[in-house]
Write a protein that holds these residues in place. Structure first.
Motif, mmCIF file in Angstrom:
data_model
loop_
_atom_site.group_PDB
_atom_site.id
_atom_site.type_symbol
_atom_site.label_atom_id
_atom_site.label_comp_id
_atom_site.label_asym_id
_atom_site.label_seq_id
_atom_site.Cartn_x
_atom_site.Cartn_y
_atom_site.Cartn_z
ATOM 1 N N GLY A 183 17.665 -46.714 -29.557
ATOM 2 C CA GLY A 183 18.118 -47.130 -30.876
ATOM 3 C C GLY A 183 18.829 -48.457 -30.811
ATOM 4 N N ILE A 184 19.673 -48.718 -31.801
ATOM 5 C CA ILE A 184 20.390 -49.991 -31.915
ATOM 6 C C ILE A 184 21.877 -49.708 -32.106
ATOM 7 C CG2 ILE A 184 20.723 -51.994 -33.440
ATOM 8 C CD1 ILE A 184 17.721 -52.084 -33.842
ATOM 9 N N LEU A 193 30.815 -49.796 -31.205
ATOM 10 C CA LEU A 193 29.477 -49.703 -31.772
ATOM 11 C C LEU A 193 28.840 -48.364 -31.380
ATOM 12 C CD1 LEU A 193 28.222 -53.284 -30.814
ATOM 13 C CD2 LEU A 193 29.275 -52.580 -32.964
ATOM 14 N N PHE A 194 28.285 -47.664 -32.365
ATOM 15 C CA PHE A 194 27.613 -46.388 -32.132
ATOM 16 C C PHE A 194 26.122 -46.628 -31.880
ATOM 17 C CE2 PHE A 194 31.418 -45.420 -34.402
ATOM 18 C CZ PHE A 194 31.765 -44.111 -34.123
ATOM 19 N N LEU A 195 25.508 -45.765 -31.065
ATOM 20 C CA LEU A 195 24.073 -45.859 -30.820
ATOM 21 C C LEU A 195 23.335 -45.082 -31.910
ATOM 22 C CD1 LEU A 195 21.730 -46.842 -29.145
ATOM 23 C CD2 LEU A 195 21.997 -44.845 -27.653
ATOM 24 N N ARG A 288 20.252 -40.758 -37.784
ATOM 25 C CA ARG A 288 20.714 -39.983 -36.631
ATOM 26 C C ARG A 288 21.513 -40.853 -35.668
ATOM 27 N NH1 ARG A 288 15.684 -38.143 -38.189
ATOM 28 N NH2 ARG A 288 15.472 -35.868 -38.337
ATOM 29 N N LEU A 289 22.567 -40.278 -35.122
ATOM 30 C CA LEU A 289 23.249 -40.865 -33.982
ATOM 31 C C LEU A 289 22.608 -40.280 -32.723
ATOM 32 C CD1 LEU A 289 26.976 -40.932 -35.174
ATOM 33 C CD2 LEU A 289 25.130 -42.554 -35.594
ATOM 34 N N THR A 290 23.187 -40.558 -31.550
ATOM 35 C CA THR A 290 22.566 -40.155 -30.292
ATOM 36 C C THR A 290 23.564 -39.384 -29.442
ATOM 37 O OG1 THR A 290 21.266 -42.201 -30.391
ATOM 38 C CG2 THR A 290 21.218 -40.973 -28.319
ATOM 39 N N ASP A 306 31.737 -32.485 -32.336
ATOM 40 C CA ASP A 306 30.471 -32.963 -31.771
ATOM 41 C C ASP A 306 30.707 -34.266 -31.013
ATOM 42 O OD1 ASP A 306 29.124 -30.844 -32.877
ATOM 43 O OD2 ASP A 306 28.296 -31.978 -34.562
ATOM 44 N N ARG A 307 29.837 -34.551 -30.061
ATOM 45 C CA ARG A 307 29.992 -35.764 -29.263
ATOM 46 C C ARG A 307 28.741 -36.624 -29.379
ATOM 47 N NH1 ARG A 307 34.751 -35.135 -26.616
ATOM 48 N NH2 ARG A 307 34.514 -37.195 -25.683
ATOM 49 N N VAL A 308 28.956 -37.940 -29.530
ATOM 50 C CA VAL A 308 27.866 -38.907 -29.638
ATOM 51 C C VAL A 308 28.197 -40.111 -28.765
ATOM 52 C CG1 VAL A 308 27.215 -38.182 -31.965
ATOM 53 C CG2 VAL A 308 28.908 -40.006 -31.666
ATOM 54 N N LEU A 309 27.218 -40.998 -28.632
ATOM 55 C CA LEU A 309 27.381 -42.160 -27.752
ATOM 56 C C LEU A 309 27.846 -43.395 -28.523
ATOM 57 C CD1 LEU A 309 24.234 -41.831 -25.477
ATOM 58 C CD2 LEU A 309 26.621 -41.401 -24.835
#
Length: 330
Positions: A183-184, A193-195, A288-290, A306-309
Protein backbone atom coordinates in the motif's frame (compact mmCIF):
# COMPACT_ATOMS: atom_id res chain seq x y z
CA UNK A 1 13.91 11.54 -7.97
CA UNK A 2 16.99 9.30 -8.19
CA UNK A 3 18.11 8.35 -11.66
CA UNK A 4 20.27 5.56 -13.05
CA UNK A 5 22.16 6.19 -16.30
CA UNK A 6 23.59 3.22 -18.20
CA UNK A 7 26.70 3.21 -20.40
CA UNK A 8 26.55 0.72 -23.27
CA UNK A 9 29.92 0.35 -24.99
CA UNK A 10 30.41 -1.46 -27.31
CA UNK A 11 27.05 -0.88 -29.01
CA UNK A 12 24.50 -3.60 -28.25
CA UNK A 13 20.89 -3.22 -29.32
CA UNK A 14 19.67 -5.88 -26.88
CA UNK A 15 21.42 -4.11 -24.00
CA UNK A 16 19.68 -0.89 -24.98
CA UNK A 17 16.30 -2.63 -24.95
CA UNK A 18 17.07 -4.17 -21.56
CA UNK A 19 18.04 -0.77 -20.14
CA UNK A 20 14.85 0.81 -21.46
CA UNK A 21 12.71 -1.96 -19.97
CA UNK A 22 14.52 -1.70 -16.63
CA UNK A 23 13.72 2.02 -16.37
CA UNK A 24 17.06 3.67 -17.08
CA UNK A 25 16.99 7.47 -16.97
CA UNK A 26 19.41 7.80 -19.87
CA UNK A 27 22.11 6.11 -21.92
CA UNK A 28 25.72 6.82 -22.78
CA UNK A 29 26.47 5.10 -26.09
CA UNK A 30 29.10 5.05 -28.87
CA UNK A 31 28.72 7.76 -31.51
CA UNK A 32 26.48 7.10 -34.48
CA UNK A 33 23.73 5.08 -32.79
CA UNK A 34 21.39 7.74 -31.32
CA UNK A 35 18.85 7.31 -34.12
CA UNK A 36 18.68 3.56 -33.44
CA UNK A 37 17.96 4.25 -29.77
CA UNK A 38 15.17 6.61 -30.81
CA UNK A 39 13.53 3.79 -32.75
CA UNK A 40 13.46 1.63 -29.61
CA UNK A 41 12.11 4.19 -27.17
CA UNK A 42 12.30 7.76 -25.86
CA UNK A 43 15.27 8.28 -23.56
CA UNK A 44 18.07 10.82 -23.09
CA UNK A 45 21.26 9.87 -24.94
CA UNK A 46 24.86 10.97 -24.35
CA UNK A 47 26.85 10.80 -27.61
CA UNK A 48 28.06 13.12 -30.35
CA UNK A 49 24.78 12.57 -32.25
CA UNK A 50 22.59 12.37 -29.13
CA UNK A 51 20.74 14.78 -26.85
CA UNK A 52 23.82 15.57 -24.76
CA UNK A 53 27.06 16.04 -26.67
CA UNK A 54 30.20 15.31 -24.57
CA UNK A 55 32.34 18.40 -24.10
CA UNK A 56 29.49 20.68 -25.14
CA UNK A 57 26.31 19.78 -23.25
CA UNK A 58 27.86 17.50 -20.63
CA UNK A 59 31.35 17.13 -19.21
CA UNK A 60 33.23 14.30 -17.49
CA UNK A 61 35.58 15.39 -14.69
CA UNK A 62 37.80 13.14 -12.60
CA UNK A 63 38.24 14.20 -8.98
CA UNK A 64 41.57 13.35 -7.42
CA UNK A 65 41.61 15.74 -4.49
CA UNK A 66 40.13 18.77 -2.79
CA UNK A 67 41.71 21.06 -5.35
CA UNK A 68 39.28 19.72 -7.99
CA UNK A 69 36.12 20.65 -6.06
CA UNK A 70 35.91 24.30 -7.14
CA UNK A 71 36.37 23.33 -10.78
CA UNK A 72 33.58 20.75 -10.53
CA UNK A 73 31.23 23.17 -8.78
CA UNK A 74 31.81 25.81 -11.45
CA UNK A 75 31.18 23.34 -14.25
CA UNK A 76 28.08 21.86 -12.57
CA UNK A 77 26.52 25.29 -12.53
CA UNK A 78 26.64 25.44 -16.34
CA UNK A 79 25.85 21.90 -17.56
CA UNK A 80 25.57 18.30 -16.30
CA UNK A 81 28.80 16.83 -14.96
CA UNK A 82 29.72 13.15 -14.87
CA UNK A 83 31.98 12.71 -11.88
CA UNK A 84 34.66 10.04 -11.80
CA UNK A 85 36.56 9.38 -8.56
CA UNK A 86 40.15 8.22 -8.59
CA UNK A 87 39.72 5.50 -5.96
CA UNK A 88 36.10 5.94 -4.90
CA UNK A 89 36.70 7.84 -1.70
CA UNK A 90 33.67 9.17 0.17
CA UNK A 91 35.04 12.48 1.44
CA UNK A 92 35.21 14.26 -1.96
CA UNK A 93 31.59 13.35 -2.65
CA UNK A 94 30.53 14.49 0.82
CA UNK A 95 32.18 17.86 0.23
CA UNK A 96 30.51 18.32 -3.17
CA UNK A 97 27.06 17.34 -1.87
CA UNK A 98 27.45 19.64 1.12
CA UNK A 99 28.27 22.49 -1.27
CA UNK A 100 25.21 21.79 -3.41
CA UNK A 101 26.78 20.19 -6.48
CA UNK A 102 24.38 18.27 -8.73
CA UNK A 103 26.48 15.61 -10.44
CA UNK A 104 26.15 12.20 -12.10
CA UNK A 105 28.51 9.87 -10.23
CA UNK A 106 30.10 6.98 -12.12
CA UNK A 107 29.84 3.78 -10.07
CA UNK A 108 31.20 0.30 -10.63
CA UNK A 109 28.89 -1.78 -8.47
CA UNK A 110 25.61 -1.88 -6.58
CA UNK A 111 27.55 -1.24 -3.36
CA UNK A 112 29.08 1.97 -4.75
CA UNK A 113 25.68 3.10 -6.06
CA UNK A 114 24.04 2.56 -2.66
CA UNK A 115 26.81 4.53 -0.99
CA UNK A 116 26.41 7.39 -3.47
CA UNK A 117 22.65 7.50 -2.89
CA UNK A 118 23.12 7.62 0.91
CA UNK A 119 26.03 10.04 1.47
CA UNK A 120 25.21 12.68 4.09
CA UNK A 121 21.68 11.20 4.34
CA UNK A 122 20.90 13.11 1.12
CA UNK A 123 23.01 11.40 -1.49
CA UNK A 124 23.45 12.19 -5.15
CA UNK A 125 20.45 12.19 -7.45
CA UNK A 126 22.09 10.36 -10.38
CA UNK A 127 24.59 7.58 -11.00
CA UNK A 128 26.16 6.14 -14.17
CA UNK A 129 26.87 2.40 -14.42
CA UNK A 130 28.64 0.44 -17.17
CA UNK A 131 27.35 -3.17 -17.18
CA UNK A 132 29.22 -5.83 -19.14
CA UNK A 133 26.23 -8.10 -19.77
CA UNK A 134 22.43 -8.18 -19.71
CA UNK A 135 22.34 -10.27 -16.51
CA UNK A 136 24.60 -7.73 -14.79
CA UNK A 137 22.39 -4.88 -15.99
CA UNK A 138 19.21 -6.60 -14.77
CA UNK A 139 20.80 -7.49 -11.43
CA UNK A 140 21.88 -3.88 -10.91
CA UNK A 141 18.31 -2.60 -11.27
CA UNK A 142 16.85 -5.50 -9.29
CA UNK A 143 19.18 -4.78 -6.39
CA UNK A 144 18.76 -1.03 -6.39
CA UNK A 145 15.13 -0.76 -7.47
CA UNK A 146 14.25 2.91 -7.16
CA UNK A 147 16.95 3.58 -4.60
CA UNK A 148 14.28 3.63 -1.88
CA UNK A 149 15.55 2.64 1.53
CA UNK A 150 13.58 0.06 3.57
CA UNK A 151 11.02 1.64 5.88
CA UNK A 152 11.01 0.85 9.61
CA UNK A 153 7.37 0.02 10.25
CA UNK A 154 6.07 -0.40 13.79
CA UNK A 155 2.91 -1.89 15.25
CA UNK A 156 0.60 0.73 16.77
CA UNK A 157 -2.54 0.20 18.85
CA UNK A 158 -5.91 1.60 17.80
CA UNK A 159 -7.41 3.87 20.46
CA UNK A 160 -10.60 5.12 18.81
CA UNK A 161 -12.52 5.30 15.54
CA UNK A 162 -15.20 7.98 15.05
CA UNK A 163 -17.10 9.79 12.24
CA UNK A 164 -15.55 13.11 11.22
CA UNK A 165 -17.96 14.72 8.75
CA UNK A 166 -17.49 15.43 5.05
CA UNK A 167 -14.23 16.23 3.30
CA UNK A 168 -12.34 16.10 0.01
CA UNK A 169 -10.86 12.62 -0.28
CA UNK A 170 -7.98 11.60 -2.58
CA UNK A 171 -7.70 8.29 -4.45
CA UNK A 172 -4.24 7.58 -5.87
CA UNK A 173 -4.45 5.43 -9.01
CA UNK A 174 -0.95 4.21 -9.79
CA UNK A 175 0.52 2.54 -12.88
CA UNK A 176 1.41 -0.48 -10.73
CA UNK A 177 -0.62 -3.55 -9.72
CA UNK A 178 -0.21 -3.96 -5.97
CA UNK A 179 -0.62 -7.23 -4.10
CA UNK A 180 -1.58 -8.37 -0.59
CA UNK A 181 0.36 -6.53 2.10
CA UNK A 182 1.25 -3.56 -0.14
CA UNK A 183 0.00 0.00 0.00
CA UNK A 184 0.95 3.65 0.47
CA UNK A 185 1.98 5.49 3.63
CA UNK A 186 -0.34 8.37 4.61
CA UNK A 187 -1.10 10.37 7.74
CA UNK A 188 -2.26 13.61 9.34
CA UNK A 189 1.33 14.27 10.41
CA UNK A 190 4.51 13.77 8.38
CA UNK A 191 6.00 12.19 11.52
CA UNK A 192 3.37 9.43 11.69
CA UNK A 193 2.21 7.68 8.52
CA UNK A 194 -0.09 4.64 8.41
CA UNK A 195 0.23 1.90 5.78
CA UNK A 196 -3.05 2.12 3.84
CA UNK A 197 -3.65 -1.11 1.94
CA UNK A 198 -4.25 -1.14 -1.80
CA UNK A 199 -7.73 -2.02 -3.07
CA UNK A 200 -6.54 -5.49 -4.08
CA UNK A 201 -9.06 -7.33 -1.89
CA UNK A 202 -12.08 -9.21 -3.23
CA UNK A 203 -15.36 -7.90 -1.80
CA UNK A 204 -19.09 -8.15 -2.67
CA UNK A 205 -19.52 -4.43 -3.34
CA UNK A 206 -16.98 -3.41 -6.01
CA UNK A 207 -14.38 -5.15 -8.14
CA UNK A 208 -10.78 -5.06 -6.86
CA UNK A 209 -8.63 -2.22 -8.14
CA UNK A 210 -5.09 -3.36 -7.26
CA UNK A 211 -3.61 -0.18 -8.74
CA UNK A 212 -5.53 2.08 -6.32
CA UNK A 213 -5.07 3.34 -2.79
CA UNK A 214 -7.93 5.33 -1.25
CA UNK A 215 -5.42 7.45 0.61
CA UNK A 216 -7.21 10.10 2.68
CA UNK A 217 -8.13 13.80 2.66
CA UNK A 218 -6.35 16.48 0.66
CA UNK A 219 -4.33 17.75 3.64
CA UNK A 220 -2.73 14.38 4.42
CA UNK A 221 0.92 13.56 3.82
CA UNK A 222 2.29 10.67 1.79
CA UNK A 223 5.81 9.33 1.34
CA UNK A 224 7.57 9.94 -1.99
CA UNK A 225 11.11 9.04 -3.19
CA UNK A 226 14.32 10.55 -1.80
CA UNK A 227 12.95 10.44 1.77
CA UNK A 228 10.45 13.24 1.20
CA UNK A 229 6.75 13.69 1.89
CA UNK A 230 4.10 15.54 -0.12
CA UNK A 231 0.49 16.55 0.45
CA UNK A 232 -1.98 14.28 -1.31
CA UNK A 233 -3.49 17.37 -2.97
CA UNK A 234 -0.14 18.08 -4.69
CA UNK A 235 0.09 14.79 -6.59
CA UNK A 236 -0.42 14.78 -10.36
CA UNK A 237 -0.20 12.27 -13.21
CA UNK A 238 3.41 11.25 -13.76
CA UNK A 239 4.54 12.00 -10.20
CA UNK A 240 6.39 9.27 -8.27
CA UNK A 241 5.07 7.86 -4.99
CA UNK A 242 6.41 5.06 -2.81
CA UNK A 243 4.63 1.74 -2.53
CA UNK A 244 5.54 -0.02 0.71
CA UNK A 245 4.80 -3.55 1.87
CA UNK A 246 4.21 -4.82 5.41
CA UNK A 247 7.87 -5.86 5.78
CA UNK A 248 9.08 -2.34 4.97
CA UNK A 249 10.30 -2.93 1.42
CA UNK A 250 9.57 0.06 -0.80
CA UNK A 251 9.64 0.88 -4.50
CA UNK A 252 8.60 3.74 -6.75
CA UNK A 253 5.27 3.77 -8.54
CA UNK A 254 4.06 6.34 -11.05
CA UNK A 255 0.80 8.19 -10.40
CA UNK A 256 -1.56 7.60 -13.30
CA UNK A 257 -4.51 9.59 -11.98
CA UNK A 258 -5.62 11.40 -8.83
CA UNK A 259 -9.33 11.44 -7.96
CA UNK A 260 -10.61 14.02 -5.46
CA UNK A 261 -14.24 13.63 -4.37
CA UNK A 262 -16.37 14.72 -1.42
CA UNK A 263 -16.91 11.75 0.90
CA UNK A 264 -17.80 11.08 4.58
CA UNK A 265 -14.66 10.76 6.67
CA UNK A 266 -13.64 8.99 9.87
CA UNK A 267 -10.91 9.84 12.37
CA UNK A 268 -8.68 7.00 13.50
CA UNK A 269 -6.44 7.56 16.52
CA UNK A 270 -3.73 5.21 17.68
CA UNK A 271 -0.86 5.19 20.13
CA UNK A 272 2.75 4.13 20.28
CA UNK A 273 4.76 3.75 23.45
CA UNK A 274 5.12 7.50 23.93
CA UNK A 275 2.77 9.41 21.63
CA UNK A 276 -0.70 9.62 20.09
CA UNK A 277 -1.04 9.60 16.28
CA UNK A 278 -4.00 9.98 13.94
CA UNK A 279 -5.30 9.47 10.44
CA UNK A 280 -8.40 10.61 8.53
CA UNK A 281 -9.79 8.32 5.82
CA UNK A 282 -13.02 7.83 3.94
CA UNK A 283 -15.73 6.15 6.00
CA UNK A 284 -16.23 3.03 3.86
CA UNK A 285 -15.67 -0.71 4.24
CA UNK A 286 -13.35 -0.89 1.20
CA UNK A 287 -10.70 1.32 2.86
CA UNK A 288 -8.21 -0.81 4.78
CA UNK A 289 -5.17 -0.37 6.96
CA UNK A 290 -2.54 -3.13 7.25
CA UNK A 291 -1.95 -5.53 10.13
CA UNK A 292 1.56 -6.44 11.33
CA UNK A 293 1.10 -9.76 9.50
CA UNK A 294 0.30 -7.97 6.22
CA UNK A 295 -3.45 -8.57 6.28
CA UNK A 296 -5.83 -5.81 5.12
CA UNK A 297 -8.02 -4.43 7.95
CA UNK A 298 -11.25 -2.65 6.97
CA UNK A 299 -11.52 0.68 8.78
CA UNK A 300 -15.20 0.10 9.62
CA UNK A 301 -14.21 -3.05 11.55
CA UNK A 302 -11.40 -1.44 13.56
CA UNK A 303 -11.85 -1.32 17.33
CA UNK A 304 -9.72 -0.23 20.30
CA UNK A 305 -6.91 -2.67 20.93
CA UNK A 306 -6.44 -3.69 17.29
CA UNK A 307 -2.93 -3.25 15.93
CA UNK A 308 -1.90 -1.84 12.54
CA UNK A 309 1.32 -0.75 10.86
CA UNK A 310 2.72 2.78 10.79
CA UNK A 311 6.05 4.54 10.43
CA UNK A 312 7.08 6.98 13.17
CA UNK A 313 9.81 9.59 12.60
CA UNK A 314 11.64 11.70 15.14
CA UNK A 315 12.39 14.52 12.68
CA UNK A 316 10.03 17.28 11.70
CA UNK A 317 9.69 18.35 8.07
CA UNK A 318 9.70 21.60 6.12
CA UNK A 319 8.44 21.50 2.52
CA UNK A 320 8.75 17.71 2.65
CA UNK A 321 12.38 17.61 3.84
CA UNK A 322 13.52 16.36 7.25
CA UNK A 323 14.71 19.14 9.53
CA UNK A 324 15.99 19.38 13.10
CA UNK A 325 13.31 21.69 14.47
CA UNK A 326 10.61 21.60 17.11
CA UNK A 327 7.21 21.35 15.42
CA UNK A 328 3.98 20.32 17.12
CA UNK A 329 1.21 18.85 14.96
CA UNK A 330 -2.16 17.98 16.51
Amino acid sequence: MRKIWIEIDPWDKEMVTTALEAGAAGLMIPDGHAAEVGQLGKISVISKDGDLVPGKDIQTIKISGQEDEDRILAAAGKYPVILETADWKIIPLENLIARGADVIVRVGSVKEARTAFQILEKGVDQVLFHPRSKPELKAFFNELGSGAEPTDLVSVEIVSVSPAGMGDRVCIDTCTMMTRGQGILCGNSSKALFLIHAESVENPYVSPRPFRVNAGPVHAYTRVPAGRTRYLSELRSGDPVLVTDFSGRAFEAVVGRVKIEKRPLMLITAKTDDQAISLLVQNAETIRLTSPEGSPCSVVDLKPGDRVLAVIEASARHFGHKIDETITEQ
